[in-house]
Design a protein around this motif. Structure first.
Motif, PDB file in Angstrom:
ATOM      1  N   THR A   1      -6.663  14.939   3.762  1.00 59.00           N
ATOM      2  CA  THR A   1      -7.233  13.962   2.844  1.00 59.00           C
ATOM      3  C   THR A   1      -6.137  13.002   2.414  1.00 59.00           C
ATOM      4  N   PHE A   2      -6.395  11.723   2.626  1.00 52.96           N
ATOM      5  CA  PHE A   2      -5.417  10.695   2.283  1.00 52.96           C
ATOM      6  C   PHE A   2      -5.674  10.162   0.878  1.00 52.96           C
ATOM      7  N   ILE A   3      -4.620  10.051   0.119  1.00 52.17           N
ATOM      8  CA  ILE A   3      -4.650   9.309  -1.140  1.00 52.17           C
ATOM      9  C   ILE A   3      -4.204   7.891  -0.803  1.00 52.17           C
ATOM     10  N   VAL A   4      -5.096   6.940  -0.983  1.00 52.24           N
ATOM     11  CA  VAL A   4      -4.803   5.548  -0.618  1.00 52.24           C
ATOM     12  C   VAL A   4      -4.636   4.740  -1.893  1.00 52.24           C
ATOM     13  N   SER A   5      -3.466   4.183  -2.066  1.00 49.10           N
ATOM     14  CA  SER A   5      -3.148   3.402  -3.266  1.00 49.10           C
ATOM     15  C   SER A   5      -2.671   2.014  -2.874  1.00 49.10           C
ATOM     16  N   GLY A   6      -2.842   1.090  -3.807  1.00 47.82           N
ATOM     17  CA  GLY A   6      -2.174  -0.199  -3.722  1.00 47.82           C
ATOM     18  C   GLY A   6      -1.056  -0.234  -4.743  1.00 47.82           C
ATOM     19  N   LEU A   7      -0.034  -1.016  -4.475  1.00 47.44           N
ATOM     20  CA  LEU A   7       1.124  -1.093  -5.359  1.00 47.44           C
ATOM     21  C   LEU A   7       1.121  -2.389  -6.156  1.00 47.44           C
ATOM     22  N   LEU A   8       1.411  -2.269  -7.443  1.00 46.37           N
ATOM     23  CA  LEU A   8       1.596  -3.436  -8.292  1.00 46.37           C
ATOM     24  C   LEU A   8       2.961  -4.069  -8.024  1.00 46.37           C
ATOM     25  N   GLU A   9       3.207  -5.173  -8.679  1.00 47.52           N
ATOM     26  CA  GLU A   9       4.493  -5.883  -8.608  1.00 47.52           C
ATOM     27  C   GLU A   9       4.873  -6.279  -7.175  1.00 47.52           C
ATOM     28  N   PRO A  10       3.982  -6.991  -6.481  1.00 46.07           N
ATOM     29  CA  PRO A  10       4.306  -7.413  -5.116  1.00 46.07           C
ATOM     30  C   PRO A  10       5.533  -8.308  -5.040  1.00 46.07           C
ATOM     31  N   GLN A  11       5.875  -8.953  -6.158  1.00 42.75           N
ATOM     32  CA  GLN A  11       7.072  -9.797  -6.167  1.00 42.75           C
ATOM     33  C   GLN A  11       8.342  -8.985  -5.915  1.00 42.75           C
ATOM     34  N   ASN A  12       8.270  -7.663  -6.163  1.00 39.93           N
ATOM     35  CA  ASN A  12       9.426  -6.808  -5.892  1.00 39.93           C
ATOM     36  C   ASN A  12       9.381  -6.176  -4.506  1.00 39.93           C
TER      37      ASN A  12
ATOM     38  N   GLY B   1      -6.578  -1.384   4.042  1.00 35.54           N
ATOM     39  CA  GLY B   1      -5.891  -0.306   4.746  1.00 35.54           C
ATOM     40  C   GLY B   1      -6.780   0.908   4.919  1.00 35.54           C
ATOM     41  N   GLY B   2      -7.550   1.250   3.879  1.00 37.71           N
ATOM     42  CA  GLY B   2      -8.435   2.399   3.952  1.00 37.71           C
ATOM     43  C   GLY B   2      -9.531   2.221   4.990  1.00 37.71           C
ATOM     44  N   MET B   3     -10.135   1.037   5.057  1.00 32.29           N
ATOM     45  CA  MET B   3     -11.174   0.794   6.056  1.00 32.29           C
ATOM     46  C   MET B   3     -10.605   0.864   7.467  1.00 32.29           C
ATOM     47  N   THR B   4      -9.430   0.304   7.656  1.00 35.30           N
ATOM     48  CA  THR B   4      -8.799   0.356   8.972  1.00 35.30           C
ATOM     49  C   THR B   4      -8.485   1.800   9.364  1.00 35.30           C
ATOM     50  N   LEU B   5      -8.042   2.584   8.401  1.00 39.40           N
ATOM     51  CA  LEU B   5      -7.781   4.005   8.636  1.00 39.40           C
ATOM     52  C   LEU B   5      -9.051   4.720   9.096  1.00 39.40           C
ATOM     53  N   MET B   6     -10.186   4.458   8.448  1.00 43.18           N
ATOM     54  CA  MET B   6     -11.425   5.124   8.816  1.00 43.18           C
ATOM     55  C   MET B   6     -11.909   4.705  10.199  1.00 43.18           C
ATOM     56  N   LEU B   7     -11.755   3.441  10.544  1.00 41.95           N
ATOM     57  CA  LEU B   7     -12.148   2.994  11.879  1.00 41.95           C
ATOM     58  C   LEU B   7     -11.248   3.615  12.947  1.00 41.95           C
ATOM     59  N   ALA B   8      -9.952   3.731  12.644  1.00 38.09           N
ATOM     60  CA  ALA B   8      -9.039   4.382  13.586  1.00 38.09           C
ATOM     61  C   ALA B   8      -9.426   5.839  13.787  1.00 38.09           C
ATOM     62  N   ALA B   9      -9.761   6.530  12.697  1.00 39.98           N
ATOM     63  CA  ALA B   9     -10.169   7.930  12.795  1.00 39.98           C
ATOM     64  C   ALA B   9     -11.412   8.065  13.668  1.00 39.98           C
ATOM     65  N   GLN B  10     -12.378   7.164  13.481  1.00 38.52           N
ATOM     66  CA  GLN B  10     -13.602   7.199  14.272  1.00 38.52           C
ATOM     67  C   GLN B  10     -13.298   7.027  15.757  1.00 38.52           C
ATOM     68  N   GLU B  11     -12.460   6.072  16.089  1.00 34.82           N
ATOM     69  CA  GLU B  11     -12.096   5.822  17.485  1.00 34.82           C
ATOM     70  C   GLU B  11     -11.350   7.010  18.086  1.00 34.82           C
TER      71      GLU B  11
ATOM     72  N   TRP C   1       0.838  -1.191   0.000  1.00 34.58           N
ATOM     73  CA  TRP C   1       0.000   0.000   0.000  1.00 34.58           C
ATOM     74  C   TRP C   1       0.868   1.234   0.000  1.00 34.58           C
ATOM     75  N   HIS C   2       0.221   2.355  -0.287  1.00 32.48           N
ATOM     76  CA  HIS C   2       0.946   3.632  -0.322  1.00 32.48           C
ATOM     77  C   HIS C   2      -0.032   4.723   0.084  1.00 32.48           C
ATOM     78  N   PHE C   3       0.377   5.579   1.022  1.00 38.20           N
ATOM     79  CA  PHE C   3      -0.482   6.638   1.532  1.00 38.20           C
ATOM     80  C   PHE C   3       0.180   7.998   1.303  1.00 38.20           C
ATOM     81  N   VAL C   4      -0.609   8.956   0.862  1.00 34.89           N
ATOM     82  CA  VAL C   4      -0.169  10.349   0.817  1.00 34.89           C
ATOM     83  C   VAL C   4      -1.148  11.151   1.660  1.00 34.89           C
ATOM     84  N   ALA C   5      -0.643  11.888   2.644  1.00 34.15           N
ATOM     85  CA  ALA C   5      -1.470  12.742   3.483  1.00 34.15           C
ATOM     86  C   ALA C   5      -1.432  14.160   2.920  1.00 34.15           C
TER      87      ALA C   5
END
Length: 209
Positions: free
Chosen positions: A82-93, A142-152, A52-56
């Motif tokens: 505002t977070f930019i939430v991305s997934g990364l390709l090429e997990p083998q790397n 990751g995004g859902m976990t982020l939102m639940l953390a923010a709520q808490e 994953w990759h996050f930009v705040a």
């Protein structure tokens, strides 16, 4: 029989809403942003690849730039971040780096680490469709976990798909392998938001076999 016990986690899930109007006068500091991402990265990923990759997007000028790529949606600018939430390709790397600490701290034996590296390389290396699927899965968890953390932590949030992924990727210099999956404004609730919208009944979404 199911007995609901007192649970902060269940209360947070029950309370979370997607917020459209944020209080633009309230901000958060970088320590809070770091903590949100620390919690977000507790989410699971296949083989613990952590792809994953996050930009705040925190400063006023950068939020204004992101608003332009989000079709002018005001919540991008009004939220504390505002977070930019991305997934990364090429997990083998990515897998060797991701498992390094697990091996060093004896969480996983060396043989298992080597096996997982081989499995990831074999599964994903020549399969761009599976790579993209995994990127979206990881970003979403990751995004859902982020939102639940923010709520808490006393904040509110809203997942957004209304943005131009290529514009976001270019404007914010995301890695070439990044797949922007969602934007998540996080901050404090403003006025005139909807209540939590009703969900479908369990019988409409669940099959027990």
């Amino acid at each position: 029989m199911f007995f609901k016990r007192k649970s902060t986690t269940l209360d947070v899930i029950d309370a979370r809403r997607s917020i459209n109007n944020f209080d633009s006068s309230k901000t958060i500091d970088q320590l809070t942003i770091n903590k949100l991402i620390e919690y977000a990265t507790k989410a699971p990923t296949a083989f613990n690849v952590q792809n994953w990759h996050f930009v705040a997007v925190h400063s006023a000028d950068q939020k204004a730039k992101l608003k332009g790529a989000a079709y002018g949606q005001q919540k991008v600018e009004d939220a504390a971040v505002t977070f930019i939430v991305s997934g990364l390709l090429e997990p083998q790397n990515l897998i060797s780096r991701a498992l390094e600490a697990s091996e060093e701290e004896s969480v996983l034996p060396k043989e298992m680490v080597e096996g997982w590296i081989g499995a990831v390389t074999n599964m994903y290396g020549d399969n761009p469709t599976l790579q993209r699927d995994e990127a979206i899965r990881s970003a979403s968890l990751g995004g859902m976990t982020l939102m639940l953390a923010a709520q808490e932590m006393g904040m509110v949030s809203c997942p957004m798909i209304g943005f131009d992924p290529e514009a976001v990727k270019n404007e914010f210099n995301l890695p070439q392998t990044a797949v922007p999956a969602m934007l998540i404004p996080v901050g404090f609730e403003g006025e005139e938001n909807w209540p939590q919208k009703p969900r479908l009944q369990i019988k409409d979404v669940l099959t027990i076999v």
